[in-house]
Design a protein around this motif. Structure first.
Motif, PDB file in Angstrom:
ATOM      1  N   ARG A 126     -29.463  72.129 -55.598  1.00 14.99           N
ATOM      2  CA  ARG A 126     -30.907  72.378 -56.132  1.00 14.99           C
ATOM      3  C   ARG A 126     -31.082  73.818 -56.899  1.00 14.99           C
ATOM      4  O   ARG A 126     -30.648  74.697 -56.385  1.00 14.99           O
ATOM      5  N   ALA A 127     -31.761  73.774 -57.942  1.00 11.15           N
ATOM      6  CA  ALA A 127     -32.272  75.083 -58.670  1.00 11.15           C
ATOM      7  C   ALA A 127     -33.875  75.161 -58.559  1.00 11.15           C
ATOM      8  O   ALA A 127     -34.271  74.103 -59.029  1.00 11.15           O
ATOM      9  N   THR A 128     -34.256  76.438 -58.419  1.00 14.92           N
ATOM     10  CA  THR A 128     -35.709  76.545 -58.631  1.00 14.92           C
ATOM     11  C   THR A 128     -35.688  77.624 -59.703  1.00 14.92           C
ATOM     12  O   THR A 128     -35.382  78.885 -59.260  1.00 14.92           O
ATOM     13  N   VAL A 129     -36.627  77.619 -60.723  1.00 20.01           N
ATOM     14  CA  VAL A 129     -36.951  78.839 -61.428  1.00 20.01           C
ATOM     15  C   VAL A 129     -38.394  79.096 -61.033  1.00 20.01           C
ATOM     16  O   VAL A 129     -39.195  78.357 -61.273  1.00 20.01           O
ATOM     17  N   LEU A 130     -38.544  80.509 -60.810  1.00 17.02           N
ATOM     18  CA  LEU A 130     -39.713  81.211 -60.356  1.00 17.02           C
ATOM     19  C   LEU A 130     -40.017  82.239 -61.460  1.00 17.02           C
ATOM     20  O   LEU A 130     -39.335  82.959 -62.011  1.00 17.02           O
ATOM     21  N   ARG A 131     -41.251  82.594 -61.604  1.00 18.21           N
ATOM     22  CA  ARG A 131     -41.880  83.582 -62.230  1.00 18.21           C
ATOM     23  C   ARG A 131     -42.574  84.567 -61.646  1.00 18.21           C
ATOM     24  O   ARG A 131     -43.562  84.265 -60.682  1.00 18.21           O
ATOM     25  N   ARG A 132     -42.420  85.818 -61.706  1.00 16.64           N
ATOM     26  CA  ARG A 132     -42.928  86.990 -60.934  1.00 16.64           C
ATOM     27  C   ARG A 132     -43.175  87.972 -61.796  1.00 16.64           C
ATOM     28  O   ARG A 132     -41.892  88.493 -62.550  1.00 16.64           O
ATOM     29  N   GLY A 133     -44.568  88.429 -62.308  1.00 15.53           N
ATOM     30  CA  GLY A 133     -44.598  89.618 -62.978  1.00 15.53           C
ATOM     31  C   GLY A 133     -44.129  89.435 -64.456  1.00 15.53           C
ATOM     32  O   GLY A 133     -43.320  90.401 -64.865  1.00 15.53           O
ATOM     33  N   GLY A 134     -43.956  88.583 -65.034  1.00 18.64           N
ATOM     34  CA  GLY A 134     -43.616  88.144 -66.287  1.00 18.64           C
ATOM     35  C   GLY A 134     -42.099  88.132 -66.594  1.00 18.64           C
ATOM     36  O   GLY A 134     -41.441  87.820 -67.703  1.00 18.64           O
ATOM     37  N   LYS A 135     -41.522  88.158 -65.292  1.00 18.85           N
ATOM     38  CA  LYS A 135     -40.137  87.798 -65.534  1.00 18.85           C
ATOM     39  C   LYS A 135     -39.571  86.337 -64.637  1.00 18.85           C
ATOM     40  O   LYS A 135     -40.497  85.912 -63.850  1.00 18.85           O
ATOM     41  N   HIS A 136     -38.390  85.871 -64.754  1.00 24.76           N
ATOM     42  CA  HIS A 136     -38.118  84.637 -64.465  1.00 24.76           C
ATOM     43  C   HIS A 136     -36.881  84.745 -63.527  1.00 24.76           C
ATOM     44  O   HIS A 136     -36.007  85.548 -63.775  1.00 24.76           O
ATOM     45  N   PHE A 137     -36.682  83.983 -62.485  1.00 22.02           N
ATOM     46  CA  PHE A 137     -35.625  84.190 -61.255  1.00 22.02           C
ATOM     47  C   PHE A 137     -35.214  82.990 -61.209  1.00 22.02           C
ATOM     48  O   PHE A 137     -36.225  81.982 -61.007  1.00 22.02           O
ATOM     49  N   LEU A 138     -33.836  82.659 -60.968  1.00 24.68           N
ATOM     50  CA  LEU A 138     -33.203  81.545 -60.715  1.00 24.68           C
ATOM     51  C   LEU A 138     -32.714  81.535 -59.199  1.00 24.68           C
ATOM     52  O   LEU A 138     -31.898  82.381 -58.763  1.00 24.68           O
ATOM     53  N   GLU A 139     -33.226  80.485 -58.158  1.00 21.95           N
ATOM     54  CA  GLU A 139     -32.830  80.333 -56.962  1.00 21.95           C
ATOM     55  C   GLU A 139     -32.027  79.156 -56.975  1.00 21.95           C
ATOM     56  O   GLU A 139     -32.541  78.130 -57.451  1.00 21.95           O
ATOM     57  N   VAL A 140     -30.848  79.376 -56.269  1.00 17.31           N
ATOM     58  CA  VAL A 140     -29.848  78.167 -56.366  1.00 17.31           C
ATOM     59  C   VAL A 140     -29.408  77.757 -54.773  1.00 17.31           C
ATOM     60  O   VAL A 140     -29.183  79.055 -54.158  1.00 17.31           O
ATOM     61  N   ASP A 141     -29.617  76.846 -54.267  1.00 20.20           N
ATOM     62  CA  ASP A 141     -29.312  76.416 -52.900  1.00 20.20           C
ATOM     63  C   ASP A 141     -27.991  76.872 -52.542  1.00 20.20           C
ATOM     64  O   ASP A 141     -27.095  76.797 -53.389  1.00 20.20           O
ATOM     65  N   GLY A 142     -27.543  77.754 -51.355  1.00 17.21           N
ATOM     66  CA  GLY A 142     -26.596  78.228 -50.927  1.00 17.21           C
ATOM     67  C   GLY A 142     -26.193  79.728 -51.354  1.00 17.21           C
ATOM     68  O   GLY A 142     -25.160  80.243 -51.145  1.00 17.21           O
ATOM     69  N   MET A 143     -27.012  80.150 -52.333  1.00 15.11           N
ATOM     70  CA  MET A 143     -27.015  81.456 -52.846  1.00 15.11           C
ATOM     71  C   MET A 143     -28.077  82.262 -52.254  1.00 15.11           C
ATOM     72  O   MET A 143     -29.076  81.944 -51.788  1.00 15.11           O
ATOM     73  N   ARG A 144     -27.492  83.598 -51.611  1.00 17.90           N
ATOM     74  CA  ARG A 144     -28.439  84.230 -50.738  1.00 17.90           C
ATOM     75  C   ARG A 144     -29.482  85.229 -51.698  1.00 17.90           C
ATOM     76  O   ARG A 144     -30.454  85.573 -50.871  1.00 17.90           O
ATOM     77  N   GLU A 145     -29.315  85.392 -53.013  1.00 24.48           N
ATOM     78  CA  GLU A 145     -30.281  85.875 -53.686  1.00 24.48           C
ATOM     79  C   GLU A 145     -30.728  85.276 -55.209  1.00 24.48           C
ATOM     80  O   GLU A 145     -29.803  84.663 -55.576  1.00 24.48           O
ATOM     81  N   ALA A 146     -31.693  85.336 -55.576  1.00 20.97           N
ATOM     82  CA  ALA A 146     -31.984  85.074 -56.805  1.00 20.97           C
ATOM     83  C   ALA A 146     -31.495  85.949 -57.806  1.00 20.97           C
ATOM     84  O   ALA A 146     -31.704  87.024 -57.498  1.00 20.97           O
ATOM     85  N   ILE A 147     -31.437  85.188 -59.090  1.00 19.15           N
ATOM     86  CA  ILE A 147     -30.999  86.457 -60.320  1.00 19.15           C
ATOM     87  C   ILE A 147     -32.044  86.277 -61.445  1.00 19.15           C
ATOM     88  O   ILE A 147     -32.773  85.158 -61.348  1.00 19.15           O
ATOM     89  N   GLU A 148     -32.295  87.326 -62.195  1.00 18.83           N
ATOM     90  CA  GLU A 148     -33.323  87.104 -63.319  1.00 18.83           C
ATOM     91  C   GLU A 148     -32.689  86.436 -64.326  1.00 18.83           C
ATOM     92  O   GLU A 148     -31.530  86.648 -64.526  1.00 18.83           O
ATOM     93  N   VAL A 149     -33.531  85.574 -64.962  1.00 22.58           N
ATOM     94  CA  VAL A 149     -32.953  84.756 -66.227  1.00 22.58           C
ATOM     95  C   VAL A 149     -33.942  84.657 -67.183  1.00 22.58           C
ATOM     96  O   VAL A 149     -34.957  85.140 -66.980  1.00 22.58           O
TER      97      VAL A 149
END
Length: 72
Positions: free
Chosen positions: A46-69
């Motif tokens: 499962r993957a979720t793309v989030l927006r915070r302050g004009g930047k996008h971050f990808l969260e993937v199940d099983g990964m400890r941190e989100a990355i900027e995308v």
């Protein structure tokens, strides 16, 4: 953070690869912005793309941190 989209990674996921492009099952492509390498194998996580302050971050199940995308 605001949820932009929820989906799954298409096929095999091998973690953050430094300059990865991640294809979601909904057809969207997201590219890693900054170098980050962390190996973790998952199939169709499962993957979720989030927006915070004009930047996008990808969260993937099983990964400890989100990355900027960005959209590719």
């Amino acid at each position: 953070m605001t949820v932009v989209t929820k989906s799954r990674i298409r096929g095999s996921f091998h973690g953050w690869t430094g300059d990865g492009i991640y294809v979601l099952e909904n057809g969207q492509l997201w590219q890693q912005v900054r170098y980050r390498y962390r190996y973790r194998y998952k199939y169709r996580p499962r993957a979720t793309v989030l927006r915070r302050g004009g930047k996008h971050f990808l969260e993937v199940d099983g990964m400890r941190e989100a990355i900027e995308v960005r959209r590719a």
